[in-house]
Design a protein around this motif. Structure first.
Motif, PDB file in Angstrom:
ATOM      1  N   GLY A  63       0.829  -1.196  -0.134  1.00 31.56           N
ATOM      2  CA  GLY A  63       0.073  -0.042   0.046  1.00 31.56           C
ATOM      3  C   GLY A  63       0.921   1.326   0.119  1.00 31.56           C
ATOM      4  O   GLY A  63       1.316   1.776   1.131  1.00 31.56           O
ATOM      5  N   ARG A  82      -7.884   5.837  -8.071  1.00 34.20           N
ATOM      6  CA  ARG A  82      -6.766   5.335  -6.904  1.00 34.20           C
ATOM      7  C   ARG A  82      -5.843   6.295  -6.546  1.00 34.20           C
ATOM      8  O   ARG A  82      -4.760   5.860  -5.925  1.00 34.20           O
ATOM      9  N   ARG A 259      -4.901   4.664  -1.087  1.00 30.35           N
ATOM     10  CA  ARG A 259      -4.445   3.543  -0.187  1.00 30.35           C
ATOM     11  C   ARG A 259      -3.516   4.114   0.864  1.00 30.35           C
ATOM     12  O   ARG A 259      -3.123   3.294   1.901  1.00 30.35           O
TER      13      ARG A 259
END
Length: 334
Positions: A63, A82, A259
Protein backbone atom coordinates in the motif's frame (compact mmCIF):
# COMPACT_ATOMS: atom_id res chain seq x y z
CA UNK A 1 15.67 1.18 30.36
CA UNK A 2 16.90 3.92 27.98
CA UNK A 3 18.64 1.36 25.79
CA UNK A 4 15.48 -0.74 25.57
CA UNK A 5 13.35 2.34 24.83
CA UNK A 6 15.27 3.51 21.74
CA UNK A 7 14.36 0.60 19.42
CA UNK A 8 10.72 0.97 20.45
CA UNK A 9 10.79 4.63 19.37
CA UNK A 10 12.33 3.71 16.02
CA UNK A 11 9.73 1.02 15.49
CA UNK A 12 6.93 3.45 16.33
CA UNK A 13 8.08 6.08 13.80
CA UNK A 14 5.60 6.64 10.97
CA UNK A 15 6.54 4.87 7.73
CA UNK A 16 6.19 6.51 4.32
CA UNK A 17 6.14 4.06 1.43
CA UNK A 18 7.38 5.56 -1.84
CA UNK A 19 7.09 3.94 -5.27
CA UNK A 20 9.58 5.58 -7.56
CA UNK A 21 12.12 5.36 -10.38
CA UNK A 22 15.92 4.95 -10.16
CA UNK A 23 17.67 8.12 -9.06
CA UNK A 24 14.55 9.94 -7.85
CA UNK A 25 15.15 9.27 -4.14
CA UNK A 26 18.82 8.64 -3.35
CA UNK A 27 19.73 7.37 0.11
CA UNK A 28 21.12 10.69 1.39
CA UNK A 29 18.08 12.58 0.12
CA UNK A 30 15.80 10.11 1.89
CA UNK A 31 17.89 10.24 5.08
CA UNK A 32 17.57 14.04 5.27
CA UNK A 33 13.78 13.80 4.99
CA UNK A 34 13.66 11.07 7.64
CA UNK A 35 15.71 13.18 10.05
CA UNK A 36 13.67 16.33 9.43
CA UNK A 37 10.32 14.62 10.04
CA UNK A 38 11.38 11.85 12.46
CA UNK A 39 9.96 9.18 10.17
CA UNK A 40 11.09 6.16 8.21
CA UNK A 41 10.87 6.03 4.40
CA UNK A 42 10.72 2.80 2.40
CA UNK A 43 11.55 3.37 -1.27
CA UNK A 44 10.64 0.78 -3.91
CA UNK A 45 11.98 1.40 -7.41
CA UNK A 46 10.54 0.18 -10.70
CA UNK A 47 12.09 -0.18 -14.13
CA UNK A 48 9.00 -0.01 -16.34
CA UNK A 49 5.42 1.22 -16.41
CA UNK A 50 4.33 -2.43 -16.51
CA UNK A 51 6.11 -3.03 -13.20
CA UNK A 52 4.67 0.14 -11.69
CA UNK A 53 1.13 -0.90 -12.62
CA UNK A 54 1.62 -4.38 -11.22
CA UNK A 55 2.90 -3.12 -7.87
CA UNK A 56 0.10 -0.60 -7.47
CA UNK A 57 -2.51 -3.19 -8.43
CA UNK A 58 -1.24 -5.89 -6.05
CA UNK A 59 -3.87 -6.17 -3.29
CA UNK A 60 -1.36 -8.00 -1.11
CA UNK A 61 1.26 -5.28 -1.60
CA UNK A 62 2.33 -2.81 1.07
CA UNK A 63 0.00 0.00 0.00
CA UNK A 64 2.24 2.79 -1.27
CA UNK A 65 1.66 6.31 0.00
CA UNK A 66 3.23 8.31 -2.81
CA UNK A 67 4.09 7.38 -6.37
CA UNK A 68 6.13 8.89 -9.20
CA UNK A 69 4.54 8.22 -12.59
CA UNK A 70 4.25 9.82 -16.00
CA UNK A 71 1.18 11.84 -16.94
CA UNK A 72 -0.37 8.98 -18.91
CA UNK A 73 -0.16 6.64 -15.93
CA UNK A 74 -1.43 9.40 -13.63
CA UNK A 75 -4.49 9.91 -15.86
CA UNK A 76 -5.18 6.18 -15.78
CA UNK A 77 -4.85 6.03 -11.99
CA UNK A 78 -7.20 9.02 -11.68
CA UNK A 79 -9.77 7.30 -13.89
CA UNK A 80 -9.57 4.25 -11.65
CA UNK A 81 -10.12 6.43 -8.53
CA UNK A 82 -6.80 5.31 -7.09
CA UNK A 83 -5.39 8.77 -6.32
CA UNK A 84 -6.55 11.51 -3.95
CA UNK A 85 -6.48 15.27 -4.59
CA UNK A 86 -3.32 16.97 -3.39
CA UNK A 87 -3.57 19.40 -0.45
CA UNK A 88 -1.94 22.24 -2.38
CA UNK A 89 -1.86 24.51 0.69
CA UNK A 90 0.67 22.08 2.20
CA UNK A 91 2.88 21.99 -0.91
CA UNK A 92 4.16 25.55 -0.94
CA UNK A 93 7.17 24.71 -3.10
CA UNK A 94 4.87 24.23 -6.08
CA UNK A 95 5.03 28.02 -6.29
CA UNK A 96 8.76 27.75 -7.14
CA UNK A 97 8.15 25.82 -10.35
CA UNK A 98 8.62 27.29 -13.81
CA UNK A 99 5.49 29.03 -15.12
CA UNK A 100 4.61 26.26 -17.57
CA UNK A 101 4.49 23.78 -14.69
CA UNK A 102 2.43 26.09 -12.46
CA UNK A 103 -0.31 26.23 -15.11
CA UNK A 104 -1.55 22.83 -14.00
CA UNK A 105 -4.82 22.77 -15.91
CA UNK A 106 -2.82 23.00 -19.15
CA UNK A 107 -0.99 19.73 -18.39
CA UNK A 108 -3.18 16.83 -19.59
CA UNK A 109 -3.95 14.09 -17.12
CA UNK A 110 -3.18 15.63 -13.72
CA UNK A 111 -6.28 17.66 -12.80
CA UNK A 112 -10.00 16.95 -12.65
CA UNK A 113 -12.96 19.12 -11.64
CA UNK A 114 -10.63 21.79 -10.29
CA UNK A 115 -8.65 19.38 -8.10
CA UNK A 116 -4.95 18.67 -8.59
CA UNK A 117 -3.94 15.01 -8.41
CA UNK A 118 -0.23 15.19 -9.31
CA UNK A 119 2.62 17.67 -9.50
CA UNK A 120 5.35 17.62 -12.19
CA UNK A 121 8.82 16.59 -11.01
CA UNK A 122 11.08 15.70 -13.94
CA UNK A 123 10.96 15.04 -17.67
CA UNK A 124 13.02 13.84 -20.63
CA UNK A 125 12.74 12.74 -24.22
CA UNK A 126 13.75 9.24 -25.36
CA UNK A 127 16.50 9.85 -27.87
CA UNK A 128 19.24 7.69 -29.39
CA UNK A 129 22.60 7.31 -27.69
CA UNK A 130 25.43 6.11 -29.91
CA UNK A 131 29.14 5.29 -29.67
CA UNK A 132 31.06 8.02 -31.48
CA UNK A 133 33.89 5.61 -32.20
CA UNK A 134 31.62 3.32 -34.22
CA UNK A 135 29.64 5.95 -36.16
CA UNK A 136 31.25 8.30 -38.68
CA UNK A 137 28.12 10.50 -38.45
CA UNK A 138 25.30 10.60 -35.90
CA UNK A 139 22.41 8.22 -36.68
CA UNK A 140 19.33 10.19 -37.65
CA UNK A 141 16.56 7.57 -37.76
CA UNK A 142 14.96 4.98 -35.50
CA UNK A 143 15.67 2.48 -38.28
CA UNK A 144 19.25 2.25 -37.00
CA UNK A 145 17.92 0.02 -34.20
CA UNK A 146 16.89 -2.56 -36.82
CA UNK A 147 20.02 -2.19 -38.98
CA UNK A 148 21.67 -5.65 -39.32
CA UNK A 149 25.10 -3.99 -39.39
CA UNK A 150 24.74 -3.44 -35.66
CA UNK A 151 23.21 -6.81 -34.75
CA UNK A 152 24.12 -7.71 -31.17
CA UNK A 153 25.33 -4.17 -30.49
CA UNK A 154 21.91 -2.55 -30.01
CA UNK A 155 20.05 -1.96 -26.75
CA UNK A 156 16.34 -1.18 -26.38
CA UNK A 157 14.00 -0.70 -23.44
CA UNK A 158 11.86 -3.51 -22.05
CA UNK A 159 8.44 -1.84 -22.09
CA UNK A 160 5.29 -2.89 -23.89
CA UNK A 161 3.70 0.49 -24.50
CA UNK A 162 6.81 2.41 -25.56
CA UNK A 163 8.01 -0.43 -27.80
CA UNK A 164 4.84 -0.48 -29.91
CA UNK A 165 4.90 3.33 -30.10
CA UNK A 166 8.52 3.13 -31.25
CA UNK A 167 7.67 0.61 -33.97
CA UNK A 168 4.73 2.74 -35.10
CA UNK A 169 6.90 5.87 -35.26
CA UNK A 170 9.39 4.04 -37.45
CA UNK A 171 6.60 3.24 -39.95
CA UNK A 172 5.24 6.79 -39.83
CA UNK A 173 2.09 5.73 -37.96
CA UNK A 174 0.43 7.47 -35.00
CA UNK A 175 2.31 6.09 -31.97
CA UNK A 176 -0.56 6.12 -29.48
CA UNK A 177 -3.56 5.10 -31.60
CA UNK A 178 -2.64 1.91 -33.46
CA UNK A 179 -5.38 0.34 -35.58
CA UNK A 180 -6.14 -3.25 -34.66
CA UNK A 181 -5.19 -4.43 -38.15
CA UNK A 182 -1.70 -2.94 -37.75
CA UNK A 183 -0.72 -4.82 -34.61
CA UNK A 184 0.38 -7.99 -36.40
CA UNK A 185 2.86 -6.15 -38.62
CA UNK A 186 4.19 -4.09 -35.73
CA UNK A 187 4.58 -7.19 -33.58
CA UNK A 188 6.63 -8.78 -36.38
CA UNK A 189 8.74 -5.63 -36.51
CA UNK A 190 9.39 -5.95 -32.80
CA UNK A 191 10.38 -9.61 -33.22
CA UNK A 192 12.91 -8.37 -35.78
CA UNK A 193 14.10 -5.79 -33.24
CA UNK A 194 14.39 -8.51 -30.60
CA UNK A 195 16.63 -10.46 -32.95
CA UNK A 196 18.80 -7.42 -33.62
CA UNK A 197 19.33 -6.23 -30.04
CA UNK A 198 21.77 -7.66 -27.56
CA UNK A 199 18.98 -7.47 -24.99
CA UNK A 200 16.21 -5.31 -23.58
CA UNK A 201 17.18 -3.38 -20.44
CA UNK A 202 15.04 -2.05 -17.60
CA UNK A 203 16.91 0.48 -15.45
CA UNK A 204 19.53 3.11 -16.38
CA UNK A 205 22.40 1.51 -14.50
CA UNK A 206 21.80 -1.80 -16.26
CA UNK A 207 21.94 -0.10 -19.66
CA UNK A 208 25.22 1.62 -18.81
CA UNK A 209 26.88 -1.62 -17.74
CA UNK A 210 25.64 -3.44 -20.85
CA UNK A 211 26.76 -0.57 -23.09
CA UNK A 212 30.24 -0.58 -21.57
CA UNK A 213 30.77 -4.32 -21.32
CA UNK A 214 29.49 -5.30 -24.78
CA UNK A 215 30.74 -2.35 -26.85
CA UNK A 216 27.21 -1.31 -27.79
CA UNK A 217 26.91 0.85 -30.90
CA UNK A 218 23.48 2.42 -30.37
CA UNK A 219 20.73 2.43 -27.76
CA UNK A 220 17.16 3.68 -27.62
CA UNK A 221 17.35 5.70 -24.42
CA UNK A 222 14.11 5.42 -22.47
CA UNK A 223 15.67 7.57 -19.73
CA UNK A 224 17.16 10.02 -22.22
CA UNK A 225 19.50 12.61 -20.76
CA UNK A 226 19.86 10.56 -17.56
CA UNK A 227 21.48 7.68 -19.44
CA UNK A 228 23.58 10.06 -21.52
CA UNK A 229 25.05 11.62 -18.37
CA UNK A 230 25.68 8.23 -16.74
CA UNK A 231 27.55 7.00 -19.82
CA UNK A 232 29.61 10.18 -20.07
CA UNK A 233 30.41 10.00 -16.37
CA UNK A 234 31.60 6.41 -16.95
CA UNK A 235 34.13 7.75 -19.46
CA UNK A 236 32.39 6.57 -22.63
CA UNK A 237 32.58 8.66 -25.81
CA UNK A 238 28.88 8.83 -26.66
CA UNK A 239 26.57 11.20 -28.52
CA UNK A 240 22.87 11.88 -28.12
CA UNK A 241 20.40 12.64 -30.92
CA UNK A 242 16.70 13.12 -31.51
CA UNK A 243 15.77 10.93 -34.54
CA UNK A 244 13.96 12.45 -37.50
CA UNK A 245 10.79 10.49 -36.63
CA UNK A 246 10.75 12.31 -33.28
CA UNK A 247 11.38 11.23 -29.70
CA UNK A 248 8.72 10.15 -27.25
CA UNK A 249 8.92 12.28 -24.11
CA UNK A 250 7.62 11.76 -20.61
CA UNK A 251 6.73 14.07 -17.72
CA UNK A 252 6.89 12.32 -14.35
CA UNK A 253 4.80 13.60 -11.46
CA UNK A 254 4.35 12.85 -7.75
CA UNK A 255 0.91 11.76 -6.55
CA UNK A 256 -0.70 10.41 -3.37
CA UNK A 257 -2.50 7.08 -3.59
CA UNK A 258 -5.94 6.42 -2.16
CA UNK A 259 -4.44 3.55 -0.15
CA UNK A 260 -2.04 5.91 1.64
CA UNK A 261 -1.93 5.56 5.41
CA UNK A 262 0.14 8.77 5.63
CA UNK A 263 -1.42 11.35 3.26
CA UNK A 264 -0.17 14.37 5.23
CA UNK A 265 3.36 12.97 5.30
CA UNK A 266 3.09 12.14 1.60
CA UNK A 267 2.29 15.81 0.91
CA UNK A 268 5.38 16.80 2.87
CA UNK A 269 7.42 14.40 0.72
CA UNK A 270 6.17 16.04 -2.47
CA UNK A 271 6.91 19.49 -1.04
CA UNK A 272 10.41 18.30 -0.11
CA UNK A 273 11.05 16.92 -3.60
CA UNK A 274 10.31 20.40 -4.98
CA UNK A 275 12.92 22.13 -2.82
CA UNK A 276 15.65 23.66 -5.02
CA UNK A 277 18.42 21.68 -3.33
CA UNK A 278 16.61 18.35 -3.72
CA UNK A 279 15.54 18.93 -7.32
CA UNK A 280 19.07 20.15 -8.01
CA UNK A 281 20.46 16.81 -6.82
CA UNK A 282 18.28 15.04 -9.36
CA UNK A 283 19.70 17.17 -12.19
CA UNK A 284 23.35 17.05 -11.08
CA UNK A 285 23.43 13.31 -10.45
CA UNK A 286 21.00 11.98 -13.03
CA UNK A 287 21.17 14.54 -15.83
CA UNK A 288 17.37 14.86 -15.76
CA UNK A 289 15.60 18.18 -16.08
CA UNK A 290 13.74 19.45 -13.03
CA UNK A 291 10.70 21.72 -12.97
CA UNK A 292 12.36 24.61 -11.12
CA UNK A 293 14.97 25.71 -13.67
CA UNK A 294 15.42 25.68 -17.42
CA UNK A 295 17.44 22.67 -18.61
CA UNK A 296 20.57 22.53 -20.67
CA UNK A 297 20.34 20.21 -23.68
CA UNK A 298 23.01 17.68 -24.57
CA UNK A 299 22.32 16.73 -28.17
CA UNK A 300 24.37 16.56 -31.35
CA UNK A 301 21.35 17.02 -33.57
CA UNK A 302 17.66 17.64 -32.95
CA UNK A 303 16.45 16.14 -36.21
CA UNK A 304 12.88 15.49 -35.14
CA UNK A 305 10.14 16.74 -32.82
CA UNK A 306 9.45 15.94 -29.19
CA UNK A 307 6.30 13.78 -28.89
CA UNK A 308 4.73 13.95 -25.43
CA UNK A 309 3.26 10.67 -24.23
CA UNK A 310 -0.49 10.19 -24.56
CA UNK A 311 -2.83 7.37 -23.49
CA UNK A 312 -2.73 4.45 -25.90
CA UNK A 313 -5.58 2.51 -27.47
CA UNK A 314 -5.07 -0.62 -25.33
CA UNK A 315 -2.42 -1.15 -22.67
CA UNK A 316 -3.68 -4.70 -22.21
CA UNK A 317 -3.21 -5.66 -25.85
CA UNK A 318 0.26 -4.13 -26.01
CA UNK A 319 1.31 -5.90 -22.81
CA UNK A 320 -0.06 -9.26 -23.97
CA UNK A 321 1.71 -9.07 -27.34
CA UNK A 322 4.95 -7.78 -25.83
CA UNK A 323 5.14 -10.76 -23.46
CA UNK A 324 4.87 -13.07 -26.45
CA UNK A 325 7.54 -11.12 -28.32
CA UNK A 326 10.14 -11.13 -25.55
CA UNK A 327 9.42 -14.77 -24.74
CA UNK A 328 10.83 -15.71 -28.14
CA UNK A 329 7.73 -16.26 -30.29
CA UNK A 330 8.45 -16.40 -34.02
CA UNK A 331 7.16 -13.68 -36.37
CA UNK A 332 4.73 -15.98 -38.17
CA UNK A 333 2.88 -16.36 -34.85
CA UNK A 334 1.51 -12.82 -35.21
Amino acid sequence: MAVAWLPLCAAAAPVLRVLSWPGYADADVVAAFEKRHAVRVEVTTVGSDDSLRAKLADPAGPGYDVVAANTVEIASLMAQKRLVPLPMKDIANAGRQLPRFRHLSAIPGITSDGAVYALPYTYSEMGLIYDRQQFSAPPNSLSVLWDPRWQGRVLAFDGSSHSFSLAAQRRGLPPFRIDTARFGALARDLVALRRNVLTFYSVPEESVELFRRHRIAVMHANYGQQQFKLLRDAGLDVGYVIPKEGALAWLDCWAITRRSAQPALAAQWINYMLEPAVSGVLTRRQGLANTLQEPGRAADAAAGPIVWLEPVESEEQRTRLWRRIVSGERPEGF
